[in-house]
Design a protein around this motif. Structure first.
Motif, PDB file in Angstrom:
ATOM      1  N   VAL A 105     -11.719 -16.899  -6.845  1.00 16.63           N
ATOM      2  CA  VAL A 105     -11.992 -15.750  -7.105  1.00 16.63           C
ATOM      3  C   VAL A 105     -12.620 -15.718  -5.534  1.00 16.63           C
ATOM      4  O   VAL A 105     -13.701 -15.928  -5.633  1.00 16.63           O
ATOM      5  CB  VAL A 105     -11.739 -15.160  -8.082  1.00 16.63           C
ATOM      6  CG1 VAL A 105     -12.424 -13.414  -7.634  1.00 16.63           C
ATOM      7  CG2 VAL A 105     -11.452 -15.215  -9.085  1.00 16.63           C
TER       8      VAL A 105
ATOM      9  N   LEU B 102      -7.776 -12.164  -5.374  1.00 16.39           N
ATOM     10  CA  LEU B 102      -7.749 -14.412  -5.202  1.00 16.39           C
ATOM     11  C   LEU B 102      -7.158 -15.227  -4.766  1.00 16.39           C
ATOM     12  O   LEU B 102      -6.561 -14.145  -4.012  1.00 16.39           O
ATOM     13  CB  LEU B 102      -6.233 -14.004  -6.520  1.00 16.39           C
ATOM     14  CG  LEU B 102      -5.881 -15.595  -7.162  1.00 16.39           C
ATOM     15  CD1 LEU B 102      -6.754 -16.528  -8.090  1.00 16.39           C
ATOM     16  CD2 LEU B 102      -4.198 -15.218  -7.898  1.00 16.39           C
TER      17      LEU B 102
ATOM     18  N   GLU C 106     -13.770 -17.661 -11.706  1.00 19.65           N
ATOM     19  CA  GLU C 106     -12.757 -17.112 -12.804  1.00 19.65           C
ATOM     20  C   GLU C 106     -13.339 -15.551 -12.054  1.00 19.65           C
ATOM     21  O   GLU C 106     -15.116 -15.347 -12.082  1.00 19.65           O
ATOM     22  CB  GLU C 106     -12.578 -17.216 -14.431  1.00 19.65           C
ATOM     23  CG  GLU C 106     -14.312 -17.091 -14.884  1.00 19.65           C
ATOM     24  CD  GLU C 106     -14.025 -17.263 -15.414  1.00 19.65           C
ATOM     25  OE1 GLU C 106     -12.298 -16.647 -15.963  1.00 19.65           O
ATOM     26  OE2 GLU C 106     -15.022 -17.953 -16.605  1.00 19.65           O
ATOM     27  N   SER C 107     -12.960 -14.613 -12.856  1.00 14.92           N
ATOM     28  CA  SER C 107     -13.468 -13.004 -11.567  1.00 14.92           C
ATOM     29  C   SER C 107     -14.228 -12.487 -12.833  1.00 14.92           C
ATOM     30  O   SER C 107     -15.846 -11.791 -13.095  1.00 14.92           O
ATOM     31  CB  SER C 107     -12.356 -12.338 -11.773  1.00 14.92           C
ATOM     32  OG  SER C 107     -11.288 -12.069 -13.347  1.00 14.92           O
TER      33      SER C 107
END
Length: 343
Positions: free
Chosen positions: A78, A73, A48-49
């Motif tokens: 990510v 994405l 995830e970011s």
């Protein structure tokens, strides 16, 4: 060689304009020129970011060595692209997204490991990347979970369980009664708990939205503390200088005590004389004012003195029946009061 003034002036002007435009472009886009870019681009895969964004810092051992260029994405993960300058990235390096401030600002941390250099064309895989724990996401998930719980059914379940186990030993029954009471309390405070969690989520979101302003406030506070520290150093130096001056003056007085004592005694005598003649000095200053005004009037019209002479000629001269100076010497006109009262 043909002189410049004999060449085609239109062509010369066009070349000059092109050169000026090139210089302007190079000046304003200096950092974007590919030939001057010393950074090496790498990429890393994250689950995830975690709030990381383009422009965030890239650090190695706490030192900024580059910045994140993009966060995109890529299917179920990510992809973070970043540039690093002046340092190498080994092939076993671990990348992690770290929290820079309490307000949620992030940076990309690199933990070098390995002996061979990392291939810029190969991304750092998910196995060697880490993401931080997000407090705001935890509160949001907790709020959603609490809202989905049917507190009435939960309380009823505890009551049924308590009734079913009422013949059990006292300690177990007391524990179940406590669970039942806890369930009733949660059920009765369901609305308040939901509001509390909702407000907590809003506060966290507000802090996240005001991240830039709060960061500036903290930065300004650091500047203020630095300035106070600098002023403190200046005041300390001033006090040290004053102490040194006091020591020098004390030494000067001690070394010249024999000469200073007679001088001070004579100064006291002169002061006493001036004090006793203060009235005479005041009277002298008062009499000096009219004299100064008369002198200024006599010499103020040019490079000469102006005066009045009376009695140089006879009072009246008669020649062939005609009179010269018939009025004679006029009596002097009394001067106006010059501001000095008679004593």
């Amino acid at each position: 060689m043909t002189p410049l003034r004999e060449r085609n002036q239109a062509a010369v002007g066009g070349v000059a304009l092109v050169l000026i435009a090139l210089v302007a472009v190079v000046t304003y886009a200096w950092n974007d020129l590919p030939l001057l870019d010393k950074g090496i681009g790498y990429s890393a895969e994250f689950a995830e970011s975690a709030g990381l964004a383009a422009g965030n810092e890239v650090r190695v051992a706490g030192v900024t060595v580059g910045e994140v260029t993009s966060v995109e994405l890529d299917r179920k993960k990510v992809l973070v692209e970043f540039e690093v300058e002046r340092v190498g990235v080994p092939d076993a390096t671990i990348a992690s997204i770290e929290i820079k401030t309490l307000l949620g600002e992030k940076f990309l941390a690199l933990h070098p490991a390995g002996e061979q250099p990392q291939d810029p064309a190969a991304s750092i895989p998910l196995e060697r990347t880490r993401t931080p724990f997000e407090l705001q996401d935890a509160f949001e998930k907790l709020s959603d979970t609490v809202q989905e719980v049917n507190t009435d059914q939960l309380a009823q379940s505890f009551n049924v369980l308590s009734d079913a186990l009422k013949d059990t030993p006292p300690h177990l029954r007391e524990a179940l009664d406590g669970l039942s009471s806890l369930s009733k309390t949660v059920s009765s405070r369901d609305t308040e708990l939901a509001n509390l969690l909702s407000n907590t989520s809003q506060v966290s979101k507000t802090l996240s939205d005001r991240n830039a302003q709060l960061s500036r406030i903290i930065g300004d506070g650091n500047l203020l503390l630095t300035e106070l520290q600098n002023r403190q150093d200046a005041i300390t130096r001033l006090l040290d200088g004053t102490k040194q001056l006091s020591d020098q003056l004390s030494g000067l007085v001690a070394d010249n005590r024999g000469q200073l004592k007679p001088a001070l005694e004579k100064l006291g005598t002169v002061t006493d004389v001036l004090h006793r003649n203060q009235e005479n000095l005041s009277r002298s200053l008062e009499l000096l004012a009219p004299f100064t005004r008369i002198g200024a009037n006599a010499t103020g019209n040019g490079r000469w003195f102006e005066g009045y002479i009376c009695g140089l000629l006879p009072p009246v001269i008669t020649v062939a029946g005609a009179q010269i100076n018939p009025e004679g010497c006029s009596p002097p006109i009394a001067a106006p009061n010059q501001g000095v009262a008679p004593r």
